[in-house]
Design an enzyme around this catalytic site. Sequence first.
Site, PDB file in Angstrom:
ATOM      1  N   HIS B  74      34.252  56.023  39.310  1.00 23.62           N
ATOM      2  CA  HIS B  74      35.312  55.656  40.262  1.00 23.62           C
ATOM      3  C   HIS B  74      36.235  56.858  40.478  1.00 23.62           C
ATOM      4  O   HIS B  74      37.252  56.988  39.804  1.00 23.62           O
ATOM      5  CB  HIS B  74      36.120  54.478  39.727  1.00 23.62           C
ATOM      6  CG  HIS B  74      35.377  53.179  39.712  1.00 23.62           C
ATOM      7  ND1 HIS B  74      34.538  52.802  38.690  1.00 23.62           N
ATOM      8  CD2 HIS B  74      35.346  52.168  40.614  1.00 23.62           C
ATOM      9  CE1 HIS B  74      34.031  51.599  38.969  1.00 23.62           C
ATOM     10  NE2 HIS B  74      34.493  51.187  40.112  1.00 23.62           N
ATOM     11  N   HIS B 311      35.974  54.428  46.566  1.00 25.23           N
ATOM     12  CA  HIS B 311      36.381  53.649  45.386  1.00 25.23           C
ATOM     13  C   HIS B 311      35.413  53.777  44.210  1.00 25.23           C
ATOM     14  O   HIS B 311      35.801  54.205  43.131  1.00 25.23           O
ATOM     15  CB  HIS B 311      36.525  52.181  45.784  1.00 25.23           C
ATOM     16  CG  HIS B 311      36.674  51.247  44.630  1.00 25.23           C
ATOM     17  ND1 HIS B 311      37.863  51.063  43.983  1.00 25.23           N
ATOM     18  CD2 HIS B 311      35.763  50.445  44.003  1.00 25.23           C
ATOM     19  CE1 HIS B 311      37.691  50.194  42.999  1.00 25.23           C
ATOM     20  NE2 HIS B 311      36.441  49.798  42.982  1.00 25.23           N
ATOM     21  N   GLU B 469      49.127  29.571  31.394  1.00 23.75           N
ATOM     22  CA  GLU B 469      48.268  29.703  30.220  1.00 23.75           C
ATOM     23  C   GLU B 469      47.591  31.070  30.166  1.00 23.75           C
ATOM     24  O   GLU B 469      47.463  31.680  29.097  1.00 23.75           O
ATOM     25  CB  GLU B 469      47.196  28.613  30.220  1.00 23.75           C
ATOM     26  CG  GLU B 469      47.727  27.194  30.110  1.00 23.75           C
ATOM     27  CD  GLU B 469      48.161  26.596  31.445  1.00 23.75           C
ATOM     28  OE1 GLU B 469      47.987  27.269  32.488  1.00 23.75           O
ATOM     29  OE2 GLU B 469      48.665  25.465  31.443  1.00 23.75           O
ATOM     30  N   HIS B 533      40.973  16.621  31.175  1.00 25.22           N
ATOM     31  CA  HIS B 533      41.704  17.057  29.992  1.00 25.22           C
ATOM     32  C   HIS B 533      40.898  16.901  28.703  1.00 25.22           C
ATOM     33  O   HIS B 533      41.407  17.186  27.626  1.00 25.22           O
ATOM     34  CB  HIS B 533      43.015  16.270  29.855  1.00 25.22           C
ATOM     35  CG  HIS B 533      44.071  16.676  30.836  1.00 25.22           C
ATOM     36  ND1 HIS B 533      43.849  16.702  32.195  1.00 25.22           N
ATOM     37  CD2 HIS B 533      45.354  17.087  30.660  1.00 25.22           C
ATOM     38  CE1 HIS B 533      44.968  17.100  32.805  1.00 25.22           C
ATOM     39  NE2 HIS B 533      45.878  17.351  31.899  1.00 25.22           N
TER      40      HIS B 533
END
Lengths: 733, 733
Positions: B74, B311, B469, B533
């Site tokens: 890169h 890139h 989270e 859940h």
Amino acid sequence: MISPSTDNMHINSETSTVNGTSHTAYGKNVVAELKKEEKEEAKAVQKLSKEHDIVLKTFRILIADLCQQFGGGHPGGAIGMAAIGVALWKYVMRYAPHTPDYFNRDRFVLSNGHTCLFQYTFLHLTGYKDMTLDQLKSYHSERVDAICPGHPEIEIEGIEVTTGPLGQGIANAVGLAMATKNLQATYNTPDFDVVSNHTWCMIGDACLQEGVALEAISYAGHLKLNNLTVIYDNNQITCDGSVDLTNTEDVNTKMRACNWNVIDIEDGCFDIEAIVDALNQARASTDKPTFINIRTVIGLGSKVAGDAAAHGAAFGTEDVANIKRVYGFNPDEHFVIGKEVRDFFEKIPDRGQQLVQSWEKKVQEYESKYPELGAEFRRRREGKLPDNWEDLIPASFPEKPVASRAASGLVFNPIAKACNNFMVGTADLSPSVNMIWKDKVDFQPPDLKTQCGITGNYSGRYIHYGIREHAMAAISNGLAAYAPNTIIPVTSSFFMFYLYAAPAVRMGALQHLQVIHVATHDSIGTGEDGPTHQPIELANLYRAMPNILYIRPGDSEEVAGAWKVAIEAKNTPSIISTSRQALPQIPQTRRDMVAKGAYVLEEVDDADLTLIGVGAELSFAVNVAEALKEKNIKARVVSFPSWRLFEAQPLEYRRDVLRRHRFPAVVIEPYAANGWERYANAGINMKRFGQSLPCKAVYKLFGFETEPMTEKVSAYLERLKSDEILRTEWVDL
Amino acid sequence: MISPSTDNMHINSETSTVNGTSHTAYGKNVVAELKKEEKEEAKAVQKLSKEHDIVLKTFRILIADLCQQFGGGHPGGAIGMAAIGVALWKYVMRYAPHTPDYFNRDRFVLSNGHTCLFQYTFLHLTGYKDMTLDQLKSYHSERVDAICPGHPEIEIEGIEVTTGPLGQGIANAVGLAMATKNLQATYNTPDFDVVSNHTWCMIGDACLQEGVALEAISYAGHLKLNNLTVIYDNNQITCDGSVDLTNTEDVNTKMRACNWNVIDIEDGCFDIEAIVDALNQARASTDKPTFINIRTVIGLGSKVAGDAAAHGAAFGTEDVANIKRVYGFNPDEHFVIGKEVRDFFEKIPDRGQQLVQSWEKKVQEYESKYPELGAEFRRRREGKLPDNWEDLIPASFPEKPVASRAASGLVFNPIAKACNNFMVGTADLSPSVNMIWKDKVDFQPPDLKTQCGITGNYSGRYIHYGIREHAMAAISNGLAAYAPNTIIPVTSSFFMFYLYAAPAVRMGALQHLQVIHVATHDSIGTGEDGPTHQPIELANLYRAMPNILYIRPGDSEEVAGAWKVAIEAKNTPSIISTSRQALPQIPQTRRDMVAKGAYVLEEVDDADLTLIGVGAELSFAVNVAEALKEKNIKARVVSFPSWRLFEAQPLEYRRDVLRRHRFPAVVIEPYAANGWERYANAGINMKRFGQSLPCKAVYKLFGFETEPMTEKVSAYLERLKSDEILRTEWVDL
């Protein structure tokens, strides 16, 4: 006086944005204020019409009762949102309770799914037939056939998507709105708007913190989805306390920076008129999605109003009784829905059927005037592909080595081009995933002119999701949920980044949505990018996940088979797991056998063992079998692209393929072994993360070359002869 | 003239924000402009001092050469960022190449990790001893001991965290900055700033799209982390083309809405002076983190400058030669670093050693004046806990049933209180995870007064992460990476949401960081919240993931053992997987045996089978064994909290526990079976998603009651007698 919306309403005025005045106080302060408020309630209520007053009170008490009966559930949010619900279901949304799957219905998504009683109760009040009062009372009960689960589920009439894991719903809603845009651009004509529905999405404070939602918000603004409205139940409360414990950003400014209209509502608990006005403004937006920031009070009326305690627990019998007393209800009566309330919602089913009939008439006229387009629109609504799609799969492939990601393009590009059910997206890996077909058009707002010179429009079916893997998968669930198989979303990225997308992939599996995930760079063979990009353990997740087909094809022929399986799996998402690197073509592979999950590639009657090969490393097993011949060891070879498909075969077939009572089996796959123990006795697998090295070098480092593998296998067979216990145990080679 | 920064520099002026003027054109337009630019280069360069000019050219050519040697990598981003690197490593950052782990060093995180050559090259130029020119040339080579992998890795001198998966690095940087804040608040005195480092994080366009980064950005603004600077390499290019294909938001406004300072730099390719000025402003910020939006051109100087082609691929020999020609270098020479460039960086190691000596002297004086605080600060730097931590674990537990999440609190709360290494966070589930200890103080900006009345300060060690989270886990990796075991981060949430967090949990495992994840609600026993859940398949991911301890304790005694293992695992993250519901206490469980992974709970010499029980359902196996006695079937019972720990035991121990050559084994666990086949012959497991029902009802629905399980097991033993093949196969009961 609020007028009900009509199907043909067009408001072209520019959407105005009401700037927020000072934010109502929340948290503990609000509790103090509420006590004042209770005293002054008569005054507050005067703002409401009498019928609105009784509807809101009845609704709030009903929610409190429903949570109280089994002493659990989430009452606070649903109670806070009552006025929003009245605005939506009574005055704004276009839907038909007696024809719940009416194609052109507005879609409603409850992204804060724990407030599900909010939706169930409005489904009941507006006349959805399955949602009886008896069913409503099944919330948190032991009733196995209940349709009021702890979070909304797609199988229930009137529920568009299953929600619960926060942030998913808002991304689904973006997908639903994109589906509308695509179908509109494809099928509407100047004289017929056969698709004109709006998508409404309710969110809470939590959804605005979850990354998947933030990705989807940014992308929806980019796409200028003016047919999407997000309604923010701004009660400033989460489980831990007030939102300002963790989030003190200026959300309205943030939304505007993401190219959204913003409308503020100060009194979201009672001011139905203002909410209706805002929702209608939102529907009339011509250029942007709309964010309506509505201040509410969680658990309004209860002793824990405005407090985190109102979120996830029943209020207690005493408090529920007290609410009833204050509201002028009999504290000893439960689940009361009075005649005024029934009357208020009575005409909604008829209004809905009128919508349905008017739309069906429109479609009939459309089909007469545009027979070809009409027939195609019907085919799409029926979730069918053009008949000839299978013929588009190449009958054979070049014999030279080719990456399975490239073969995947060879197989699917012609199908994607010919079958407009497919909307094919990528999380910024177009050069790697080979999903671009000739003359593809990008799904983009028509006025976009990018710096790199690409344009598109809403009829385009190639989607640049940006570097937003999680939102890509969640949005795809929304595209798929619009109507069964009308749109079949395809996502694509490196396999490793399906760990970012995993929560949404799971939601697709749970909802039985056909979404096809095309994953490349699926092993240590990925090479130089190193351990962060080399999946070792991810397949274990998807092989264990219910209702998803994880398929690792071994060469181009098996890639063809994998695509056929995935396209025919109408109720199941699939992951087609492909290689970065070129793979040799194996003469014995068979596309039709991929559907069996595993099949014998090389049979030997008096074999010494079975070698199992998989995906990018299938040729390794073939090569080892060949090398073992020089040691006078005879190996059967099994190709094993998919556990789930294999498990669905009859026991007899599975025994014929594996013949484990006769031969020990060794699997070769540079993934964690876990689960292969079901099919093999020993394995050459990975026990650590990979390493940044070129493809061949990384295989060499971890011993995945023919010679060391052949040595390991033959040494294992020797050890089996002398160690009886070994045959009863798994052995890591 | 730019002055190098010094350790004692204090700029107290308020940070000013430079508003953006018109945005430089990018993409294809830029390529056209560059051709003009090339002609006018002499003029442009006059803005540069002669030495800056040669340093930038040398750096850019070196990157092009390094990618060209093996035809990959890169180059574009690293080349675009050259001037930013000079500003950072020469003028702004405080670090010591010859003492890479100098405790008070500035931390630098390359969140756009694919541009790793940028960092490797500056490490080489500034004198990190391991990073020789020879090593630099190992980028993309087959050299197994190379220290220039495809993405930066934490094991390398001068690299703070492993990056690559986008968005992770910026969240890690938030954690690093939080670590500084916490240590400062704990150990600095009015007269001694023994901790004063700044965290610098480089990001690209992609990081600003990833959800985990957006979560972390929002949270860092809330926390007012003025010691964090994010430097945005704004080249407006990603793999698919220009960024406006997918993202057209107003990023500066968004960042300001998230409580960040914003500084714009128009000419990020050459204007080192402006960059240095901005970085120094950022360090001087007193109230907010700073976002420096720097316009650069990807692949500057090459034919693909400003294009996506710059890139992820080498430029080709011809283009590399041409760049050298234009820059006045010899196109036939490679990897040239001239004397002027060497001279430019020459004094940096000495400068670094002066920093180190000055800091060590300061710490000595500090230790003399504040002996207790000094000793504790030393203990923390050495990554040690107070000696007595084990004594804080309760010696026994009440006999009544208790949820293992509650037991987890009983075990850990006293340790968290007493040992300030632990920073304990939750993703908005404080009421569920039981991680709050008496008198805990929240980690918060000291001036925060929340609506719910909670306050805190930076010495606080309880962290409300919000409903984020993924960021919670990624930030925790940063907290842990600050210095080995100085801070031991603990995260907590429902187990299911560790799927949201999984990419960051994986990065912790890959980096050998001690982070302890406390997961509750870990099975269908979670009940009413339903299938969204109820984890069925998630443990399969973590059991397969290398270098992480997934532990499911069966009762309070085993919870104590699990915590002991997790706290002692200095180089490994752990997941302690606990129940929502109360679990019976089993007299035979032993905390000391958890470390073995599995152990015999009930031994029977002439057994008919082994029953394996796990975690929340361990008692089910005990009950089935008891019930089988009535059928005259004798069952051994094995408790099996952790596969990874068991695999680490000697073969002999493992055989003693399982005795598989003598007895068939049946496992009981309501998860997907995959992997249990290694330890058992049959299983009572889950093959579909769960269902929303109360705990007992959901176990009943899926057959996890003593009677049906006992029937299944005895029927299986019968079948084994008559079907020889069955003993060689896994059977789903």
